[in-house]
Write a protein that holds these residues in place. Structure first.
Motif, PDB file in Angstrom:
ATOM      1  N   LYS A 180      31.999  45.081  36.502  1.00  8.87           N
ATOM      2  CA  LYS A 180      32.388  43.787  35.934  1.00  8.87           C
ATOM      3  C   LYS A 180      32.774  42.836  37.064  1.00  8.87           C
ATOM      4  O   LYS A 180      33.551  43.177  37.944  1.00  8.87           O
ATOM      5  CB  LYS A 180      33.551  43.957  34.965  1.00  8.87           C
ATOM      6  N   GLY A 181      32.206  41.648  37.020  1.00  5.47           N
ATOM      7  CA  GLY A 181      32.487  40.671  38.061  1.00  5.47           C
ATOM      8  C   GLY A 181      31.613  40.805  39.283  1.00  5.47           C
ATOM      9  O   GLY A 181      31.689  39.979  40.199  1.00  5.47           O
ATOM     10  N   SER A 182      30.760  41.835  39.316  1.00  6.48           N
ATOM     11  CA  SER A 182      29.853  42.017  40.439  1.00  6.48           C
ATOM     12  C   SER A 182      28.492  41.420  40.093  1.00  6.48           C
ATOM     13  O   SER A 182      28.206  41.124  38.928  1.00  6.48           O
ATOM     14  CB  SER A 182      29.694  43.507  40.758  1.00  6.48           C
ATOM     15  N   PRO A 183      27.624  41.263  41.075  1.00  2.00           N
ATOM     16  CA  PRO A 183      26.285  40.753  40.776  1.00  2.00           C
ATOM     17  C   PRO A 183      25.486  41.672  39.857  1.00  2.00           C
ATOM     18  O   PRO A 183      24.467  41.265  39.318  1.00  2.00           O
ATOM     19  CB  PRO A 183      25.627  40.660  42.158  1.00  2.00           C
ATOM     20  N   PHE A 184      25.918  42.906  39.692  1.00  2.00           N
ATOM     21  CA  PHE A 184      25.211  43.848  38.836  1.00  2.00           C
ATOM     22  C   PHE A 184      25.573  43.706  37.355  1.00  2.00           C
ATOM     23  O   PHE A 184      24.947  44.322  36.506  1.00  2.00           O
ATOM     24  CB  PHE A 184      25.534  45.291  39.263  1.00  2.00           C
ATOM     25  N   GLU A 185      26.603  42.932  37.080  1.00  2.00           N
ATOM     26  CA  GLU A 185      27.140  42.928  35.719  1.00  2.00           C
ATOM     27  C   GLU A 185      26.110  42.539  34.664  1.00  2.00           C
ATOM     28  O   GLU A 185      26.072  43.114  33.572  1.00  2.00           O
ATOM     29  CB  GLU A 185      28.340  41.984  35.633  1.00  2.00           C
ATOM     30  N   GLY A 186      25.259  41.565  34.971  1.00  2.00           N
ATOM     31  CA  GLY A 186      24.346  41.047  33.969  1.00  2.00           C
ATOM     32  C   GLY A 186      23.489  42.095  33.295  1.00  2.00           C
ATOM     33  O   GLY A 186      23.193  41.990  32.102  1.00  2.00           O
ATOM     34  N   PHE A 187      23.094  43.125  34.040  1.00  2.00           N
ATOM     35  CA  PHE A 187      22.234  44.136  33.454  1.00  2.00           C
ATOM     36  C   PHE A 187      22.841  45.529  33.462  1.00  2.00           C
ATOM     37  O   PHE A 187      22.317  46.432  32.824  1.00  2.00           O
ATOM     38  CB  PHE A 187      20.886  44.173  34.191  1.00  2.00           C
ATOM     39  N   MET A 188      23.916  45.732  34.171  1.00  2.00           N
ATOM     40  CA  MET A 188      24.505  47.061  34.227  1.00  2.00           C
ATOM     41  C   MET A 188      25.722  47.208  33.328  1.00  2.00           C
ATOM     42  O   MET A 188      26.288  48.292  33.228  1.00  2.00           O
ATOM     43  CB  MET A 188      24.869  47.423  35.668  1.00  2.00           C
ATOM     44  N   VAL A 189      26.131  46.115  32.716  1.00  2.00           N
ATOM     45  CA  VAL A 189      27.197  46.170  31.720  1.00  2.00           C
ATOM     46  C   VAL A 189      26.585  45.684  30.412  1.00  2.00           C
ATOM     47  O   VAL A 189      26.120  44.549  30.320  1.00  2.00           O
ATOM     48  CB  VAL A 189      28.404  45.297  32.117  1.00  2.00           C
ATOM     49  N   LYS A 190      26.544  46.552  29.422  1.00  2.00           N
ATOM     50  CA  LYS A 190      25.879  46.263  28.159  1.00  2.00           C
ATOM     51  C   LYS A 190      26.896  46.253  27.035  1.00  2.00           C
ATOM     52  O   LYS A 190      27.655  47.207  26.872  1.00  2.00           O
ATOM     53  CB  LYS A 190      24.809  47.323  27.887  1.00  2.00           C
ATOM     54  N   ASN A 191      26.907  45.181  26.270  1.00  2.00           N
ATOM     55  CA  ASN A 191      27.860  45.047  25.162  1.00  2.00           C
ATOM     56  C   ASN A 191      29.302  45.251  25.630  1.00  2.00           C
ATOM     57  O   ASN A 191      30.133  45.823  24.915  1.00  2.00           O
ATOM     58  CB  ASN A 191      27.531  46.031  24.039  1.00  2.00           C
ATOM     59  N   GLY A 192      29.564  44.809  26.852  1.00  2.00           N
ATOM     60  CA  GLY A 192      30.909  44.918  27.406  1.00  2.00           C
ATOM     61  C   GLY A 192      31.236  46.265  28.011  1.00  2.00           C
ATOM     62  O   GLY A 192      32.328  46.456  28.550  1.00  2.00           O
ATOM     63  N   ILE A 193      30.304  47.219  27.937  1.00  2.00           N
ATOM     64  CA  ILE A 193      30.562  48.584  28.402  1.00  2.00           C
ATOM     65  C   ILE A 193      29.831  48.850  29.711  1.00  2.00           C
ATOM     66  O   ILE A 193      28.610  48.690  29.795  1.00  2.00           O
ATOM     67  CB  ILE A 193      30.128  49.617  27.346  1.00  2.00           C
TER      68      ILE A 193
END
Length: 752
Positions: free
Chosen positions: A502-515
């Motif tokens: 969360k908050g990293s450049p990976f968040e857009g696709f590596m965090v799904k539905n907040g998880i």
């Protein structure tokens, strides 16, 4: 023969465009099905990789590759053959102990038919040719090195071999199909030979074949054979150089006084005593990670810089930042674990109310430091509008972009020299590039102060352990209902812990539905149980990061000790119970577990008095490791691990010796999570541990006997850098539970 590296055009590769399109067009994927590897592949097509890959290409003076081959498919970037026949293979990864400086050359040398005694290896850099071919970005992580580059390096070797054969055919005036290769020679009619070194110059001028025929695995001479590491002699003799050993003419060394609470700023500074230390050249205020401020002391060497830092009189302003406290956090996490969270897996939990048997369990997992033997370091040399950096990095392309931004340079003006690293376990692959950006800030400030010299920013062990980016603290809460036969009727499970991404450049696709999928990887696998899984991701002012085997460091422990507890409660053999739950859907788990059982003597061998068996099996990064261990409890109540037998299913083991070493190292690191002192705690925002005296690691007296057995397979290899870690702690705990009747719910072990 020196093949000059080719580069790529400054735009996204076609395979990444196709991947991005497939992601955008694909239906939403359930959070529970989104594994870390899938997330990473998707991330390669997001803004993070898209922003980095083209810039890395520009940094190398991008030119279109010859023919239809991509840069990572061209031998020119990977193979150098000297006149004496020495073959140097460039690896597209960081070797920081996992052995890819041997494994990848083995793969290439196999198809090249090289003389292994003449094979050497070297690190690549931020050149786009050295991007992970499956991800399109520079990355050593996710146990992907051998897995993702297996076919790539085979084809590189085969292409090089074909060019050498063509060169020999032209010299002899014969058809290339009449020639063969053997141990660094092309062999022609009548047995005449030409060495690779004799042919290299001519071969390099020939077209690179796009299509090549690879060997049948039955023909392998190197792949699959236990092979000593190319760097073994240098490391055993103390001659191996690491990033920390970089020495440049006129080089200065800097150490940084960082705020005791993450992101705090300077209130006041008295540097007069520091400047009076012999050898100190400058005391500089510099930005540090997370928006904080620090003080860099630049000197002739490390000792003078450290003494200068010790002499600083610094007052910190911590008023505006959160002060994390792990005691308070634990209470808060426990409250959250009792509440519904974001749902990752859905199942009916109504049968819990009337289940004949029930387990209510709470697990506590602490923050963990990476604590590699070589602490963080980065050397920066600024000359005009150019910069060169030396460090062991897991992400050279992304670090180059971060360095360029920090220095106010163009990406093409930053060159990365990847160095051998003495461990890392994820700490040298940080999305924020914190230690690289900081080193650039120090070098820039030193230059502004008139110090026209390379600057090595060096972290001490204390800096490293206190400096942030830990495996997150987690609390698990489980309610399990089951019948007398061990059939799980309902499983309600909640995980509380910070999101790594969360908050990293990976968040857009590596965090799904907040998880964050890294928090739940390994849950439920490989057991067909009705599980409801929910997650809470509190935000805390503690920087967190992946730590060797990532989420499996805690999910495997919870899963495997709970499965064992169900077996014990229903008086079933834990091995037989696991095999029954697996059914026929998980043949690799079954093979690994049965191999470990057979080789250990489990159920057949009589153990010494006071010892018990412990079992666990877990898949991570597509490889399965099963442990059967022998453990006891000493007279003073301390747990003791005596013997480990591992069954490993990683498909084809390119170098069985490296697989064995990685399992041994993973088991040792898993043991470190169990022993007293294996935790990072915070009080009033300050990390309480500082060195191996209070962040304990196993000593030689703690190390048990380890036997590693590999399930034979000819399937393409899967990763082995991390899978040896997760099942060790639960196997150990399960053995202790057999002796005491009590499941240990907290790491490190709390026996009382």
């Amino acid at each position: 023969m020196h093949f000059e590296p080719h580069t790529v055009q400054a735009h996204m590769p076609r395979h990444l465009l196709a991947l991005l399109e497939s992601v955008q067009d694909a239906p939403a994927e359930p959070a529970q099905g989104l594994a870390r590897r899938s997330f990473l592949k998707v991330t390669a097509a997001t803004g993070f990789a898209l922003g980095a890959f083209p810039l890395a290409a520009v940094a190398q003076g991008a030119a279109a590759p010859a023919g239809g081959l991509k840069p990572f498919e061209q031998p020119s970037a990977f193979v150098r053959i000297e006149p004496d026949g020495t073959v140097t293979v460039t690896i597209n990864r960081l070797d920081f102990g996992q052995g890819v400086q041997t494994g990848l050359p083995m793969i290439l040398a196999e198809e090249l038919d090289a003389d292994w005694s003449k094979v050497r290896s070297t690190h690549g850099d931020a050149n786009p040719a050295y991007a992970d071919p499956a991800m399109g970005m520079h990355l050593t992580g996710g146990s992907n090195s051998i897995k993702n580059s297996y076919t790539q390096y085979r084809e590189l070797g085969a292409r090089t071999r074909a060019m050498l054969v063509s060169a020999a055919a032209a010299q002899w005036g014969v058809d290339a199909s009449t020639l063969r290769t053997q141990s660094g020679f092309v062999v022609g009619p009548g047995g005449k030979k030409l060495g690779y070194g004799e042919l290299a110059e001519a071969a390099m001028k020939l077209p690179v074949p796009e299509k090549v025929t690879l060997k049948d695995p039955k023909q392998f001479r190197l792949i699959g054979k236990p092979t000593g590491r190319l760097d073994a002699k240098a490391k055993a003799s103390g001659q191996q150089g690491y990033g920390i050993d970089v020495r440049l003419p006129g080089m200065l060394t800097a150490v940084v006084a960082r705020p005791p609470v993450f992101a705090a700023k300077l209130k006041s500074l008295d540097d007069s005593a520091a400047k009076a230390v012999k050898g100190v050249k400058a005391v500089l205020r510099v930005p540090v990670d997370r928006g904080g401020e620090g003080v860099a002391v630049v000197a002739d060497g490390y000792w003078a810089a450290k003494q200068g830092r010790d002499a600083l009189k610094v007052e910190w302003d911590t008023a505006a930042v959160e002060k994390a406290d792990t005691v308070q956090m634990l209470a808060s996490y426990r409250e959250l674990a009792a509440k519904p969270g974001l749902v990752a897996m859905q199942a009916d939990t109504a049968p819990l109310a009337n289940a004949p048997h029930r387990i209510s369990a709470e697990y506590v997992f602490p923050y963990l430091a990476h604590a590699p033997m070589e602490p963080l370091n980065c050397t920066v040399q600024l000359v005009g509008n150019k910069a060169e950096l030396w460090m062991g990095t897991q992400m050279p392309g992304l670090d180059a972009v971060a360095a360029a931004k920090a220095l106010g340079l163009q990406p093409q003006d930053v060159k990365i020299h990847t160095q051998m690293a003495g461990g890392g376990f994820g700490r040298r692959g940080v999305p924020t590039a914190d230690y690289v950006v900081e080193a650039c800030a120090v070098a820039k400030a030193a230059g502004a102060a008139g110090l026209a010299a390379p600057v090595r920013t060096l972290w001490s062990r204390e800096d490293d352990i206190k400096g942030g980016y830990y495996r997150p603290m987690h609390v698990h809460r489980a309610e399990i209902g089951f019948d007398a036969q061990g059939n799980v009727l309902a499983w309600d499970h909640t995980i509380v812990g910070q999101s790594i991404l969360k908050g990293s450049p990976f968040e857009g696709f590596m965090v799904k539905n907040g998880i964050d999928a890294t928090a739940i990887e390994g849950m439920k696998e490989p057991y067909d149980v009705p599980m409801k899984l929910s997650v809470h991701h509190p935000q805390v002012n503690v920087p967190v990061l992946w730590w060797r085997s990532v989420g499996s460091t805690h999910t495997a422990y919870a899963m495997e000790t709970l499965i064992d507890e169900v077996a014990r409660t229903t008086k079933q053999d834990p091995v037989a119970y696991r095999l029954r739950l697996m059914g026929d859907k998980h043949p690799r788990h079954k093979a690994a577990l049965e191999l470990a059982v057979a080789q250990s003597g489990y159920g057949k061998k009589k153990l010494p008095a006071g010892r018990a068996w412990g079992v666990a099996v877990h898949v991570s990064f597509q490889s399965v490791v099963a442990y059967v261990v022998e453990a006891s409890v000493t007279k003073d109540g301390a747990p003791k691990l005596h013997r480990i037998t591992a069954g490993v299913h990683c498909n084809l083991a390119v170098n069985p010796k490296s697989v064995e070493a990685q399992v041994q190292g993973g088991a040792l690191m898993g043991l470190s999570m169990c022993l007293p002192g294996g935790a990072v705690t915070l009080k009033d925002g300050v990390v309480e541990q500082s060195n191996f005296g209070d962040f304990a690691v196993p000593r030689i007296t703690d190390m048990p006997q380890v036997a590693v057995h590999i399930v034979p397979s000819a399937e393409p290899p899967t990763g082995m850098g991390e899978p040896g870690l997760p099942p060790l702690a639960p196997a150990f705990a399960n053995a202790i539970a057999q002796l005491t009747g009590k499941t240990l719910r907290e790491l490190p072990f709390k026996m009382a």
